[in-house]
Design an enzyme around this catalytic site. Structure first.
Site, PDB file in Angstrom:
ATOM      1  N   CYS A  28       6.846   3.747   9.884  1.00 47.85           N
ATOM      2  CA  CYS A  28       6.681   2.603   9.378  1.00 47.85           C
ATOM      3  C   CYS A  28       8.013   2.079   8.906  1.00 47.85           C
ATOM      4  O   CYS A  28       8.906   2.977   8.572  1.00 47.85           O
ATOM      5  CB  CYS A  28       5.728   2.546   8.285  1.00 47.85           C
ATOM      6  SG  CYS A  28       6.043   2.345   6.560  1.00 47.85           S
ATOM      7  N   ASP A  80       7.454  -0.280  -5.200  1.00 50.58           N
ATOM      8  CA  ASP A  80       6.750  -1.260  -4.852  1.00 50.58           C
ATOM      9  C   ASP A  80       7.203  -2.450  -5.383  1.00 50.58           C
ATOM     10  O   ASP A  80       6.862  -3.770  -5.326  1.00 50.58           O
ATOM     11  CB  ASP A  80       5.251  -1.026  -4.952  1.00 50.58           C
ATOM     12  CG  ASP A  80       4.657  -0.158  -3.629  1.00 50.58           C
ATOM     13  OD1 ASP A  80       5.155   0.155  -2.893  1.00 50.58           O
ATOM     14  OD2 ASP A  80       3.385  -0.049  -3.816  1.00 50.58           O
ATOM     15  N   LYS A  90      -4.922  -3.143  -4.907  1.00 54.27           N
ATOM     16  CA  LYS A  90      -5.517  -2.786  -3.425  1.00 54.27           C
ATOM     17  C   LYS A  90      -5.255  -1.366  -3.412  1.00 54.27           C
ATOM     18  O   LYS A  90      -5.986  -0.669  -2.916  1.00 54.27           O
ATOM     19  CB  LYS A  90      -4.061  -3.512  -2.612  1.00 54.27           C
ATOM     20  CG  LYS A  90      -3.885  -2.701  -1.136  1.00 54.27           C
ATOM     21  CD  LYS A  90      -2.786  -3.452  -0.457  1.00 54.27           C
ATOM     22  CE  LYS A  90      -1.396  -2.642  -0.586  1.00 54.27           C
ATOM     23  NZ  LYS A  90      -1.223  -1.549  -0.023  1.00 54.27           N
ATOM     24  N   ASN A  91      -4.293  -0.608  -4.066  1.00 57.27           N
ATOM     25  CA  ASN A  91      -3.750   0.713  -3.968  1.00 57.27           C
ATOM     26  C   ASN A  91      -4.838   1.644  -4.835  1.00 57.27           C
ATOM     27  O   ASN A  91      -4.922   2.850  -4.409  1.00 57.27           O
ATOM     28  CB  ASN A  91      -2.508   1.028  -4.559  1.00 57.27           C
ATOM     29  CG  ASN A  91      -1.595   0.466  -3.368  1.00 57.27           C
ATOM     30  OD1 ASN A  91      -1.687   0.393  -2.282  1.00 57.27           O
ATOM     31  ND2 ASN A  91      -0.055   0.722  -3.595  1.00 57.27           N
ATOM     32  N   ARG A 115       7.921   8.702   6.228  1.00 56.88           N
ATOM     33  CA  ARG A 115       6.558   8.929   5.729  1.00 56.88           C
ATOM     34  C   ARG A 115       5.767   9.829   6.200  1.00 56.88           C
ATOM     35  O   ARG A 115       4.818   9.686   6.926  1.00 56.88           O
ATOM     36  CB  ARG A 115       5.871   7.480   5.636  1.00 56.88           C
ATOM     37  CG  ARG A 115       6.729   6.452   4.649  1.00 56.88           C
ATOM     38  CD  ARG A 115       5.791   5.041   4.686  1.00 56.88           C
ATOM     39  NE  ARG A 115       5.091   5.304   3.633  1.00 56.88           N
ATOM     40  CZ  ARG A 115       4.235   4.228   3.158  1.00 56.88           C
ATOM     41  NH1 ARG A 115       4.201   3.117   3.780  1.00 56.88           N
ATOM     42  NH2 ARG A 115       3.369   4.342   2.014  1.00 56.88           N
ATOM     43  N   ARG A 150      -1.712  -8.447   3.612  1.00 56.62           N
ATOM     44  CA  ARG A 150      -2.224  -7.158   3.353  1.00 56.62           C
ATOM     45  C   ARG A 150      -2.209  -6.755   1.963  1.00 56.62           C
ATOM     46  O   ARG A 150      -3.127  -5.810   1.684  1.00 56.62           O
ATOM     47  CB  ARG A 150      -1.149  -6.080   4.083  1.00 56.62           C
ATOM     48  CG  ARG A 150      -1.072  -6.154   5.626  1.00 56.62           C
ATOM     49  CD  ARG A 150      -0.434  -4.881   6.077  1.00 56.62           C
ATOM     50  NE  ARG A 150      -0.854  -3.772   5.440  1.00 56.62           N
ATOM     51  CZ  ARG A 150      -0.180  -2.530   5.344  1.00 56.62           C
ATOM     52  NH1 ARG A 150       0.978  -2.246   5.744  1.00 56.62           N
ATOM     53  NH2 ARG A 150      -0.801  -1.683   4.890  1.00 56.62           N
TER      54      ARG A 150
HETATM   55  C1  UD1 Z   1       1.474   4.973  -2.129  1.00 61.27           C
HETATM   56  C2  UD1 Z   1       1.324   3.445  -2.265  1.00 61.27           C
HETATM   57  C3  UD1 Z   1       2.418   2.593  -1.725  1.00 61.27           C
HETATM   58  C4  UD1 Z   1       3.589   3.143  -2.576  1.00 61.27           C
HETATM   59  C5  UD1 Z   1       3.850   4.667  -2.703  1.00 61.27           C
HETATM   60  C6  UD1 Z   1       4.926   5.137  -3.517  1.00 61.27           C
HETATM   61  C7  UD1 Z   1      -1.125   3.322  -1.565  1.00 61.27           C
HETATM   62  C8  UD1 Z   1      -2.004   2.879  -0.540  1.00 61.27           C
HETATM   63  N1  UD1 Z   1       0.180   3.094  -1.190  1.00 61.27           N
HETATM   64  O1  UD1 Z   1       1.901   5.212  -0.825  1.00 61.27           O
HETATM   65  O2  UD1 Z   1       2.244   1.186  -1.867  1.00 61.27           O
HETATM   66  O3  UD1 Z   1       4.930   2.547  -2.100  1.00 61.27           O
HETATM   67  O4  UD1 Z   1       2.568   5.224  -3.103  1.00 61.27           O
HETATM   68  O5  UD1 Z   1       4.621   4.631  -4.768  1.00 61.27           O
HETATM   69  O6  UD1 Z   1      -1.309   3.659  -2.613  1.00 61.27           O
HETATM   70  N2  UD1 Z   1       5.878  12.225   1.263  1.00 61.27           N
HETATM   71  C9  UD1 Z   1       6.197  13.399   1.954  1.00 61.27           C
HETATM   72  N3  UD1 Z   1       5.085  14.030   2.504  1.00 61.27           N
HETATM   73  C10 UD1 Z   1       3.825  13.640   2.314  1.00 61.27           C
HETATM   74  C11 UD1 Z   1       3.676  12.418   1.374  1.00 61.27           C
HETATM   75  C12 UD1 Z   1       4.547  11.837   1.094  1.00 61.27           C
HETATM   76  O7  UD1 Z   1       7.332  13.599   2.120  1.00 61.27           O
HETATM   77  O8  UD1 Z   1       2.898  14.364   2.565  1.00 61.27           O
HETATM   78  C13 UD1 Z   1       6.975  11.202   0.869  1.00 61.27           C
HETATM   79  C14 UD1 Z   1       7.126  10.017   1.318  1.00 61.27           C
HETATM   80  O9  UD1 Z   1       7.859  10.032   2.272  1.00 61.27           O
HETATM   81  C15 UD1 Z   1       7.845   9.360   0.037  1.00 61.27           C
HETATM   82  C16 UD1 Z   1       7.278   9.943  -1.284  1.00 61.27           C
HETATM   83  O10 UD1 Z   1       6.616  11.122  -0.821  1.00 61.27           O
HETATM   84  O11 UD1 Z   1       9.321   9.666   0.123  1.00 61.27           O
HETATM   85  C17 UD1 Z   1       6.278   9.301  -2.096  1.00 61.27           C
HETATM   86  O12 UD1 Z   1       5.238   8.772  -0.915  1.00 61.27           O
HETATM   87  P1  UD1 Z   1       3.692   8.745  -1.626  1.00 61.27           P
HETATM   88  O13 UD1 Z   1       3.774   8.648  -2.913  1.00 61.27           O
HETATM   89  O14 UD1 Z   1       2.843   9.700  -0.523  1.00 61.27           O
HETATM   90  O15 UD1 Z   1       3.356   7.483  -0.757  1.00 61.27           O
HETATM   91  P2  UD1 Z   1       1.856   6.913  -0.285  1.00 61.27           P
HETATM   92  O16 UD1 Z   1       1.000   7.642  -1.341  1.00 61.27           O
HETATM   93  O17 UD1 Z   1       1.908   6.963   1.010  1.00 61.27           O
END
Ligand code: UD1
Length: 421
Positions: A116, A308, A22-23, A121, A400
């Site tokens: 969420c 995850d 999915k990711n 996030r 999902r």
């Molecule tokens: C992706 C995955 C999700 C997984 C996560 C961490 C997808 C669709 N989803 O989510 O399943 O749980 O990686 O492996 O691929 N953060 C910030 N600022 C930002 C972006 C992120 O502070 O602009 C923080 C988040 O709050 C979190 C950390 O970064 O603490 C990691 O998040 P991130 O790697 O961005 O997760 P996603 O990419 O949203």
């Protein structure tokens, strides 16, 4: 709304085939916005999130045909640049259309995803990266309005946060940079296999990306990209979930279509606990020996232990004799499953980003509520080993991210069925 009923206590045995990731799929679908030519994506899992992304692409002017596990995406001849709140709020990955839209059309209006249950996030890194590429960003009524009338320009971007790297921010910025003038370097990029898969797809589209899978990615911008065909990598989190399904029930499972290198941290931890894990080509053979021992787990960005898999691992540790500790470093509030597992008889205490788990002999079936995708998976796993009947409500979370979960579990010998709530 449906609920899942599980009669616990069956030992799982047999083979299960893992679906596409999915990711990896969701950002790759967003990447098709970078071209007007047709793209074909194979090994696509049939998930609720896949259909959400299809709706988003259609709202942006794509025509999408999803047949078996193949998605064909073509241009309808019109391009739109607004990604609506209703679609972005149900799935965070949809924010990934921002980079491709502003790179291709010079403008985009994309709803902010909002909060969420697994934590705040934020999307500051996505915005920082796109601003560095020269996009002018404004916020208006919950939407990001991005403009780059003269196109984006390559630059050096440091994309790290206090927690490490961000997967979707890396994807968003990498996609945008493929059409920027000049060279972009992303420092502190996410190294997840899904980023590598996305980079491979973009390179097939004519992009020039080097270093994906490391913390330093270099992208040489191109004037335009073409259509491409790509097969999605297997879902490492689905594979990890089935490894635990086997172990928690004391069973033996052959997990087919796995890239075991993507599961290094999970295999290492489960082997340390005493699981017998054999790799054979694209199969993982997971067997339960006599007993498992407790573990200390810290979730981290790849190649660390994946957040995850945290909830599923907690279900297993709940019935593993001794004291285990989980520290959640990626989403320190991702513990919604703790209270539900405790309702089934687990003994878990949360202390800030740590969970202390005292293994119990048995869990007992109960009515529990799914709060998010991986928390739901952990409740299903707990239900498989619990004495009596477990009812997991709000199954849409599972839909999902897990393709045919009940059928796959039933084929392994689980007693699990669906009922209307
Ligand atoms: C992706 C995955 C999700 C997984 C996560 C961490 C997808 C669709 N989803 O989510 O399943 O749980 O990686 O492996 O691929 N953060 C910030 N600022 C930002 C972006 C992120 O502070 O602009 C923080 C988040 O709050 C979190 C950390 O970064 O603490 C990691 O998040 P991130 O790697 O961005 O997760 P996603 O990419 O949203």
């Amino acid at each position: 709304m449906d609920k899942l009923i599980i009669e616990g206590g069956r030992v799982l045995k047999g083979e299960v085939t893992i679906s596409g990731a999915k990711n990896a799929l969701l950002p790759i679908m967003a990447a098709t916005l970078l071209t007007d030519e047709p793209c074909i994506i194979e090994n696509a899992p049939n998930l609720r999130d896949t259909h959400t992304m299809i709706r988003i692409l259609c709202s942006l002017g794509k025509t999408v045909d999803f047949n078996k596990d193949v998605i064909k995406i073509t241009s309808s001849g019109h391009s739109y640049y607004v990604a609506d709140y209703k679609l972005v709020s149900v799935m965070r990955a949809s924010f990934c259309v921002l980079g491709p839209l502003v790179a291709k059309l010079g403008k985009a209006k994309v709803s902010l995803p909002g909060g969420c249950v697994i934590g705040v996030r934020p999307v500051d890194l996505h915005l920082k990266g796109l601003t560095s590429l020269g996009a002018q960003l404004d916020m208006e009524a919950g939407y990001i309005i991005a403009k780059a009338p003269k196109g984006l320009r390559g630059t050096h971007i440091y994309l790290g946060g206090n927690f490490g790297s961000s997967v979707l921010a890396t994807a968003n910025v990498m996609m945008a940079a493929t059409l920027a003038r000049g060279i972009t370097t992303i420092e502190s990029a996410a190294c997840e296999p899904e980023i590598v898969d996305l980079a491979e797809f973009l390179n097939k589209m004519g992009a020039c990306i080097r270093g994906a899978g490391t913390h330093y990615i270099q992208i040489e911008g191109k004037k335009q990209l073409r259509g491409a065909k790509h097969k999605i990598i297997p879902d490492r989190i689905e594979a990890g979930t089935f490894m635990i399904a086997g172990l928690i029930t004391g069973g033996n499972i052959i997990i087919k279509n796995v890239i075991s290198e993507h599961l290094g941290a999970v295999i290492d931890k489960l082997s340390f606990m005493g699981a017998e894990i054999k790799k054979e080509n694209k199969d993982l053979i997971v067997g339960y020996k006599r007993y498992l021992k407790p573990a200390e787990i810290v979730t981290l960005p790849y190649p660390g232990f994946p957040t995850d898999m945290q909830a599923q691992m907690m279900a297993l540790l709940s019935v593993t004799e001794g004291i285990s500790i989980i520290t959640e470093k990626v989403y320190p509030d991702r513990f919604m499953h703790v209270a539900e597992l405790n309702r089934m008889g687990a003994r878990i205490q949360r202390e800030g980003p740590h969970a202390i788990i005292q293994g119990v002999d048995n869990l007992c079936g109960a009515a529990v509520m799914a709060s998010d995708l991986r928390a739901s998976a952990s409740l299903v796993l707990a239900g498989l080993v619990a004495q009596g009947t477990t009812t997991v409500s709000r199954t849409y979370h599972l839909e999902r991210g897990y393709e045919n979960l009940e059928n796959k579990l039933r084929n392994l010998g689980a007693v699990i069925y669906r009922q209307k709530e």
